[in-house]
Design an enzyme around this catalytic site. Structure first.
Site, PDB file in Angstrom:
ATOM      1  N   ALA A  13       0.839  -1.197   0.000  1.00  0.00           N
ATOM      2  CA  ALA A  13       0.000   0.000   0.000  1.00  0.00           C
ATOM      3  C   ALA A  13       0.871   1.243   0.000  1.00  0.00           C
ATOM      4  O   ALA A  13       2.016   1.217   0.450  1.00  0.00           O
ATOM      5  CB  ALA A  13      -0.914   0.005   1.228  1.00  0.00           C
ATOM      6  N   CYS A  14       0.299   2.300  -0.470  1.00  0.00           N
ATOM      7  CA  CYS A  14       0.933   3.610  -0.496  1.00  0.00           C
ATOM      8  C   CYS A  14       1.468   3.947   0.892  1.00  0.00           C
ATOM      9  O   CYS A  14       0.744   3.739   1.865  1.00  0.00           O
ATOM     10  CB  CYS A  14      -0.126   4.628  -0.918  1.00  0.00           C
ATOM     11  SG  CYS A  14       0.515   6.261  -1.180  1.00  0.00           S
ATOM     12  N   PRO A  15       2.665   4.439   1.101  1.00  0.00           N
ATOM     13  CA  PRO A  15       3.608   4.925   0.082  1.00  0.00           C
ATOM     14  C   PRO A  15       4.625   3.905  -0.404  1.00  0.00           C
ATOM     15  O   PRO A  15       5.528   4.250  -1.152  1.00  0.00           O
ATOM     16  CB  PRO A  15       4.340   6.031   0.849  1.00  0.00           C
ATOM     17  CG  PRO A  15       4.439   5.492   2.245  1.00  0.00           C
ATOM     18  CD  PRO A  15       3.174   4.703   2.464  1.00  0.00           C
TER      19      PRO A  15
END
Lengths: 75, 375
Positions: A13-15
């Site tokens: 998942a981001c980042p």
């Protein structure tokens, strides 16, 4: 086109996809190409925006099933 | 320094209470420019998180020392990273739990008015998306109008108030957000009403919401009267509640009017929109308080956070109600329209029951502002 290196960022998942992409790009030479595989939809906008800010070129982008694949040429 | 976690509810209070806040938005500039957390006294700095991977030293001078700083991103991951980096530099900052997705989902119930015999009218303000839903309660019964998809907010609220949800209305088939009306009705046994002219393609059973339909909430007879008012869609219907409030759906807003193009028929519906705004509404009492289904900009909020204005005041102040020339009106609502809401065609399909995306897909579809109005 030769792919110098492939980064599997699927499931991250981001980042993290960008954090990993940046690290992988730091390790290749100008003109070489990194393939990035991601599943986080945020990457669709963020990877091109990040590449642009660093002057790198996205030379190919496609989606296979739920995986987004970028080919990024280092500036 | 500690990194604080703020809920969307906490940020909502800051918006409504007119407090100051400095928002460091670390999404990419396109996303930020399209849609952000709006507050009367908020300041912003937009630097994408991917430009901060090597450190945050460069932005430190741009962050105020005398204001609270909230780091915001799409989901929260990047904002935690940046908040931690700032914390290591000795700054005390917070991040928004759940990011813009949580902001888009948050609803703040605010009481609009007390009605006869202990009745109450609540407006549910979805600050992140600009959606407004309503609940009328009276003597153990409730009616809900234009519920958004977070159905548990409404059913829990009804439980706390000790009321049974009897009637659930949608003023029209929404194109900017997914309705929760049908699900609430299914869960509570309430009747679900939809205007039949908007419902020609729906694949579920509903009760026809037609002009003049009249229901009462509780034995003290809080009236809910339907008023056919097409224009945003061909079925759009308004409600007059207790002879005091006019729920306009997406036809009339505080500082704008409904756009007629989201179901693809701007040219056909512009005449209906004009008729509704310049004839039907003109016949109503000017002291009715307009309660719309959306707001566009934060300036439309009243001091208590509600979005409500006297109809007579709107006749004077709302530009869309003051275009004398019909041709100019037509041009205003069909030319130069703002971009359409994100995924609006798919959202209509969901509201017709034709597709059933999962929770994450629904969240994704609703990202961004509502864009149902034209100014």
């Amino acid at each position: 086109m030769n792919i110098t290196k492939t980064l599997d960022a699927k499931g991250l998942a981001c980042p993290m996809p960008i954090v990993r992409t940046k690290k992988a790009m730091d390790a290749i030479n100008t003109g070489e190409v990194l393939e990035v595989q991601v599943t986080d939809k945020g990457a669709l906008n963020d990877i091109p925006a990040w590449a642009k800010s660093g002057g790198h070129s996205i030379i190919n982008q496609r989606e296979e099933a739920d995986v987004i694949i970028f080919h990024i040429q280092k500036a | 320094m500690t990194v604080n976690k703020w809920t969307a509810a906490k940020v909502a209070r800051k918006v409504i209470d007119n407090e100051e806040l400095f928002i460091l938005d670390v999404r990419n500039p396109d996303a930020f420019n399209d849609w952000k957390i709006e507050g009367h006294k908020f300041e912003y700095l937009n630097i994408p998180y991917f430009e901060l991977l090597d450190g945050v030293e460069e932005i430190l001078p741009k962050l105020p020392m005398d204001k609270e700083v909230l780091v915001v991103c799409a989901k929260e991951g990047s904002s935690i990273m940046v908040a931690e980096m700032l914390s290591e530099e000795g700054r005390e900052v917070a991040y928004l739990e759940g990011g813009m997705k949580a902001w888009s989902s948050y609803l703040e119930p605010i009481k609009v008015a007390d009605l006869e015999n202990g009745g109450e009218l609540y407006q549910f303000v979805r600050l992140g998306k600009g959606c407004l839903s309503y609940m009328v309660i009276s003597e153990g019964e409730a009616a809900i109008i234009d519920a958004v998809r977070f159905t548990d907010v409404f059913t829990s609220f009804a439980k706390v108030k000790g009321v049974e949800i009897k009637h659930v209305f949608d003023t029209h088939l929404h194109a900017d957000h997914i309705s929760g009306g049908r699900q609430i009705a299914a869960a509570t046994g309430a009747t679900y009403y939809l205007p039949p002219k908007d419902a020609t393609e729906v694949v579920f059973d509903y009760t026809a919401l037609t002009d003049g339909l009249h229901v009462t909430i509780g034995s003290s007879q809080i009236d809910v009267n339907a008023l056919y008012s097409p224009g945003h869609t061909i079925g759009s219907t308004s409600f007059v509640i207790d002879n005091q409030f006019l729920l306009t759906g997406d036809i009339l807003f505080i500082d704008s009017i409904g756009r007629p193009d989201l179901a693809g028929l701007a040219e056909d519906w512009v005449g209906d929109l004009r008729e509704t705004l310049y004839s039907r509404y003109r016949e109503l009492a000017v002291d009715l308080v307009v309660l719309p289904a959306h707001f566009m900009i934060i300036d439309e909020l009243n001091e208590d956070g509600t979005v409500a204005r006297r109809l007579g005041d709107l006749f004077k102040q709302n530009h869309g109600l003051n275009i004398e020339d019909e041709e100019e009106f037509r041009r205003t609502v069909t030319d130069n329209l703002p971009p359409q809401p994100n995924a609006y065609e798919k959202i209509r399909q969901v509201n017709m029951g034709k597709i059933t995306p999962d929770h994450d897909e629904q969240t994704e579809m609703e990202i961004g502002p509502n864009r149902c109005a034209v100014r």
